[in-house]
Design a protein around this motif. Structure first.
Motif, short mmCIF file in Angstrom:
data_model
loop_
_atom_site.label_atom_id
_atom_site.label_comp_id
_atom_site.label_asym_id
_atom_site.label_seq_id
_atom_site.Cartn_x
_atom_site.Cartn_y
_atom_site.Cartn_z
N THR A 30 0.82 -1.22 0.00
CA THR A 30 0.00 0.00 0.00
C THR A 30 0.85 1.26 0.00
OG1 THR A 30 -0.21 0.13 2.41
CG2 THR A 30 -1.88 -1.16 1.22
N GLU A 31 2.10 1.15 0.47
CA GLU A 31 2.99 2.31 0.54
C GLU A 31 3.98 2.37 -0.63
OE1 GLU A 31 4.80 1.87 4.37
OE2 GLU A 31 2.95 2.39 5.43
N ALA A 32 3.94 1.37 -1.49
CA ALA A 32 4.89 1.31 -2.61
C ALA A 32 4.67 2.46 -3.59
CB ALA A 32 4.73 -0.02 -3.35
N GLU A 33 5.75 2.89 -4.22
CA GLU A 33 5.67 3.97 -5.21
C GLU A 33 4.78 3.56 -6.38
OE1 GLU A 33 8.67 6.29 -8.19
OE2 GLU A 33 9.42 5.77 -6.21
N CYS A 34 4.92 2.32 -6.82
CA CYS A 34 4.06 1.84 -7.91
C CYS A 34 3.81 0.34 -7.70
CB CYS A 34 4.68 2.09 -9.28
SG CYS A 34 6.17 1.15 -9.60
N VAL A 35 2.73 -0.12 -8.30
CA VAL A 35 2.37 -1.53 -8.22
C VAL A 35 2.38 -2.08 -9.64
CG1 VAL A 35 0.52 -3.16 -7.66
CG2 VAL A 35 0.96 -1.21 -6.17
N ILE A 36 3.01 -3.21 -9.81
CA ILE A 36 3.07 -3.86 -11.11
C ILE A 36 2.18 -5.08 -11.08
CG2 ILE A 36 4.59 -5.07 -12.73
CD1 ILE A 36 6.86 -3.26 -11.65
N ALA A 37 1.34 -5.22 -12.10
CA ALA A 37 0.42 -6.35 -12.21
C ALA A 37 0.79 -7.15 -13.45
CB ALA A 37 -1.02 -5.86 -12.29
N PRO A 38 1.60 -8.20 -13.30
CA PRO A 38 2.04 -8.98 -14.46
C PRO A 38 0.85 -9.46 -15.28
CG PRO A 38 3.16 -9.72 -12.48
CD PRO A 38 2.08 -8.77 -12.05
N GLY A 39 0.97 -9.34 -16.57
CA GLY A 39 -0.10 -9.73 -17.47
C GLY A 39 -0.23 -8.68 -18.54
N GLY A 40 -1.44 -8.22 -18.79
CA GLY A 40 -1.66 -7.20 -19.81
C GLY A 40 -2.98 -7.43 -20.50
N LEU A 41 -3.01 -7.17 -21.80
CA LEU A 41 -4.23 -7.35 -22.59
C LEU A 41 -4.00 -8.42 -23.65
CD1 LEU A 41 -5.39 -3.66 -23.11
CD2 LEU A 41 -6.12 -5.30 -21.38
N ARG A 42 -5.00 -9.26 -23.80
CA ARG A 42 -4.98 -10.30 -24.85
C ARG A 42 -6.08 -9.95 -25.85
NH1 ARG A 42 -6.43 -15.23 -22.20
NH2 ARG A 42 -8.52 -14.40 -22.36
N ILE A 43 -5.72 -9.88 -27.12
CA ILE A 43 -6.70 -9.59 -28.16
C ILE A 43 -6.85 -10.83 -29.03
CG2 ILE A 43 -5.01 -8.51 -29.71
CD1 ILE A 43 -7.35 -6.53 -30.46
N LYS A 154 -5.00 1.71 -3.49
CA LYS A 154 -3.74 1.63 -4.24
C LYS A 154 -3.95 0.92 -5.58
CE LYS A 154 0.74 2.15 -4.53
NZ LYS A 154 1.34 3.49 -4.59
N LEU A 155 -4.71 -0.17 -5.56
CA LEU A 155 -4.98 -0.89 -6.81
C LEU A 155 -5.80 -0.03 -7.77
CD1 LEU A 155 -5.72 -4.51 -5.61
CD2 LEU A 155 -3.71 -3.69 -6.83
N ASP A 156 -6.80 0.66 -7.25
CA ASP A 156 -7.59 1.56 -8.10
C ASP A 156 -6.69 2.62 -8.74
OD1 ASP A 156 -10.10 0.39 -7.83
OD2 ASP A 156 -10.72 1.68 -6.19
#
Length: 171
Positions: A30-43, A154-156
């Motif tokens: 919650t205090e991290a500068e940024c959050v990385i969510a591995p994955g992305g978009l699949r088309i 944080k996630l939002d």
């Protein structure tokens, strides 16, 4: 009909139990500068049997970067796989893993994306993502109640789920 889906990569969780310092790790998140969510978009275009999977290092937190296509720009699609992108006027061709041929030598077909259709597809991605922070909140309320609401906030913030597509900084 094209589909654009958010993809969140996860690891095997069989036998997973909360480790003793889970609350501390959630607090740090919650205090991290940024959050990385591995994955992305699949088309996908099922009619053409074409799918372009998210590349490594272009995380789900960057999903709004696909709006760059509407400005004639190309967001970095990641690597391994590394899709090749071709702008052809009002259409973008996305080639899986940058190759026009499969390992067997047969021709691959790109996913053809109409730039005009992209805001609708991204709106669908946004609707799919809306439930994710709420699922995390229910989980966090069980394992780290004092940090559940700040984790969701944080996630939002990092995923850019809330707001109109053009209302997020940088878009």
């Amino acid at each position: 009909m094209l589909t654009l889906d958010p993809v969140l990569e996860t690891s095997e969780t069989t036998g997973f139990t909360l480790w003793p310092n889970a609350v501390e790790l959630i607090r740090r998140l919650t205090e991290a500068e940024c959050v990385i969510a591995p994955g992305g978009l699949r088309i996908q275009n099922p009619a053409a049997n074409s799918t372009v999977h998210p590349g490594c290092c272009f995380g789900l937190e960057s999903w709004r970067d696909w709006l760059d296509f509407t400005h004639g720009e190309t967001p970095w699609p990641g690597h391994s796989p590394e899709p090749r992108v071709e702008h052809l006027g009002s259409v973008v061709h996305l080639w899986p893993d940058g190759h026009t041929e499969s390992a067997e030598g047969s021709a691959r077909r790109p996913v053809e994306l109409s730039v005009a259709e992209l805001p609708v597809l991204l709106g669908d991605v946004q609707r799919k993502l809306w439930g994710f922070p709420r699922q995390v909140e229910r989980w966090a309320e069980d394992c780290a109640p004092p940090y559940a609401s700040s984790l969701v906030a944080k996630l939002d913030q990092e995923l850019g789920v809330e707001g109109a597509l053009g209302d997020v900084e940088g878009v």
